[in-house]
Motif scaffolding. Structure first.
Motif: not given
Length: 252
Positions: A132-147, A166-179
């Motif tokens: 799920t990390r890739a999809a969650a990372g893209e969702a976080k990128q869209i939330e922050i930077f837009g469509e 990697w920016l999507a699945d690692n930077c935003f998917g692995d890290y920004y989705t953490r609580t």
């Protein structure tokens, strides 16, 4: 959090800075822990002691200031930064500073937490899986930077497209989705990593725009950069303020 420090900055059996450099310690303490903290133009209603401390910790990591980080982490914990928040600041720094430069800060953090009786490891904070990390990372990128970020992971020249993935699945998917830290705090500390490193002005401007988009307005970002100035100096502070102002102008 901060007040003038009349004692030594280190207590390892060796002469302290207060003993060896009393004039300098008095000068720096009066400025960094009094004037800067209480300067009206360098403050914001959302910049409480814990938030200020988080920004400074991220700045110290970005500038590779291990000694200062070890000195100020206990102060930050007393000011309301939780062990989980401190760990998340270190973890996320890997995406912006690299593991090699962040490892000493992880070791220092563990040592400080252990000294304070905090049980390690802390409770897990991950919210994604390998699937799920890739999809969650893209969702976080869209939330922050837009469509415009939709499909970004699969865009760009073929020979470097993997970096976008990697920016999507690692930077935003692995890290920004953490609580442990919300999106506003995560973007704030990213701004601090970049400002402290220097030479990252394009990314700094982009993340200043992202900060504004998630609710960290221009006045707040100026206050954050101002509070971090004693730790990174005037040149990088002025560069960061220029990026913040360019981002704010673009957002108007």
């Amino acid at each position: 959090m901060f007040g003038r420090r009349n004692g030594g900055l280190f207590a390892d059996g060796k002469p302290t800075l207060a003993q060896c450099d009393p004039e300098f310690i008095d000068l720096f303490s009066a400025f960094a822990y009094d004037e800067v903290v209480h300067e009206p133009g360098a403050n914001h209603p959302d910049l409480d002691d814990a938030t200020r401390s988080m920004a400074i910790l991220a700045t110290l990591i970005g500038s590779q200031a291990t000694d200062a980080y070890g000195m100020l982490l206990p102060v930050a914990l007393k000011s309301g930064v939780t062990p989980a928040q401190a760990k998340e600041i270190v973890y996320q720094a890997v995406a912006y500073c690299g593991f090699g430069r962040v490892l000493p800060f992880l070791t220092i953090t563990n040592d400080v937490l252990a000294d304070q009786g905090v049980g390690l490891p802390l409770e897990g904070r991950a919210t994604v899986t390998a699937d799920t990390r890739a999809a969650a990372g893209e969702a976080k990128q869209i939330e922050i930077f837009g469509e415009g970020m939709r499909g970004f992971a699969h865009s760009g020249p073929e020979d470097t497209r993997h970096i976008n993935k990697w920016l999507a699945d690692n930077c935003f998917g692995d890290y920004y989705t953490r609580t442990g830290l919300d999106t506003r705090h995560r973007e704030m500390i990213t701004l601090c990593y970049l400002a402290a490193q220097g030479g990252c002005e394009p990314q700094l401007t982009a993340h200043a725009k992202a900060n504004i988009a998630v609710g960290n307005d221009k006045a707040f970002l100026i206050a954050v950069v101002s509070q971090c100035m004693p730790y990174i100096g005037y040149p990088r502070t002025l560069n960061a303020l220029r990026c913040v102002k360019e981002a704010a102008a673009a957002a108007e």
